[in-house]
Write a protein that holds these residues in place. Sequence first.
Motif: not given
Length: 122
Positions: A58, A60-61, A63-65, A68, A106, A108
């Motif tokens: 992802r 960004s977080t 929508k959560g890590h 998850d 993650l 970014e």
Amino acid sequence: MQNDQPHDLGRKGEEAAVTMLAGKGYDIIERNYRYKRTEIDIIAMDGSTLCFIEVKTRSSTAKGHPLDAVEKHKKREIIRTARAYLALHYGNRDVPDCRFDVIGILWETVPDITHIEDAFWA
């Protein structure tokens, strides 16, 4: 990485995961193994252990890590696909020790990779 399409981001995440795993000494056996409508992102050997590895990436977080995202339904699909892989490739032969790993990325600006070995059981 913010402007990438989700599919492109996922592909880049899988590439980063393969690079990280190879650096840890894993032998990559297969990528994107499909059974019916389910896919296992990476199948690799860690020593004598066969690993079925799900990668979630992802940007960004919001929508959560990424870790998850591997919920109960996804785990069941991965287990079913792993069983099909074992039946096809091992049949009646001895099956090696197996485990299910999850890699969350993650991304970014640079990839922050978290590798959970033995993340769940069949």
